[in-house]
Design a protein around this motif. Structure first.
Motif, PDB file in Angstrom:
ATOM      1  N   TRP A  46       0.828  -1.207   0.000  1.00 29.44           N
ATOM      2  CA  TRP A  46       0.000   0.000   0.000  1.00 29.44           C
ATOM      3  C   TRP A  46       0.859   1.252   0.000  1.00 29.44           C
ATOM      4  O   TRP A  46       1.883   1.352   0.653  1.00 29.44           O
ATOM      5  N   ILE A  95      -5.186   5.979  -3.401  1.00 29.69           N
ATOM      6  CA  ILE A  95      -4.861   4.617  -2.980  1.00 29.69           C
ATOM      7  C   ILE A  95      -3.993   4.009  -4.074  1.00 29.69           C
ATOM      8  O   ILE A  95      -4.441   3.832  -5.209  1.00 29.69           O
ATOM      9  N   MET A  97      -0.835   1.016  -5.146  1.00 25.63           N
ATOM     10  CA  MET A  97      -0.246  -0.290  -4.842  1.00 25.63           C
ATOM     11  C   MET A  97       1.113  -0.352  -5.514  1.00 25.63           C
ATOM     12  O   MET A  97       1.233  -0.082  -6.710  1.00 25.63           O
ATOM     13  N   THR A 114      -3.722  -4.256  -0.282  1.00 25.58           N
ATOM     14  CA  THR A 114      -4.017  -2.824  -0.317  1.00 25.58           C
ATOM     15  C   THR A 114      -5.484  -2.579   0.033  1.00 25.58           C
ATOM     16  O   THR A 114      -5.803  -1.650   0.781  1.00 25.58           O
TER      17      THR A 114
END
Length: 183
Positions: A46, A95, A97, A114
């Motif tokens: 993450w 967000i 990854m 994630t």
């Protein structure tokens, strides 16, 4: 009990947010919770990019312009929503990854890790009285034009957060017995 907090979690959309700043300390608590998600082989894939203030406005402008550039028949209402939603939030967290360069685990496991980090964020935000919503627009595939992404890093969506007034509706779920087979 954690089950009560899980049951209380809801999607709270930008249109529901009130004009109230989210303290950096609360965002840090939410991100710290994300950091404790499980990940196979401890890849901790993450990655987050926190946007507040002017950077939220820039995100909205980028998304709306990219939508108009890539859509054959852009809809005015969607353009407006893309501009306004980031500005309505107390914060927007991209967000992301980060793919393990050794590819020691399948990519779907890193995406799942994630997502678990985001669930931790959502539950923490709920506990703090902050509404949240994970948005994954098709435009995320262009986020390397907005953010500086590391090699192997990809954007999976945006975590909108904001305070809200009023009660959220109760949710229902079908019976777990209908979704489980015992062997």
């Amino acid at each position: 009990m954690i089950l009560e907090l899980i049951k209380k979690r809801r999607s709270v959309f930008p249109a529901q947010y009130i004009d109230k700043e989210i303290a950096k300390a609360n965002i840090e608590k939410i991100l710290e919770a994300a950091n404790w998600a499980p990940s196979h082989r401890k890849t901790e894939p993450w990655r987050f990019k926190v946007l507040q203030g002017e950077s939220q406005e820039k995100l909205g402008l980028f998304l709306s312009l990219k939508y108009m550039e890539t859509e054959k028949s852009p809809k005015e209402i969607k353009v407006k929503k893309l501009i306004e939603n980031p500005k309505r939030a107390g914060a927007v967290i991209a967000i992301c990854m980060q793919r393990d360069p050794n590819e020691s685990v399948p990519e779907w496991e890193e995406i799942a890790a994630t997502a678990m980090a985001v669930q931790n964020m959502w539950l923490s935000a709920t506990e703090l009285g902050i509404g949240s919503y994970w948005s994954s627009p098709g435009l995320i595939k262009y986020m390397d034009e907005f953010f500086e992404l590391a090699p192997g890093e990809k954007c999976l969506g945006f975590f909108y957060m904001g305070y809200y007034d009023g009660e959220l509706p109760e949710a229902t779920r079908g019976a777990i017995e209908d979704k489980v087979v015992w062997g």
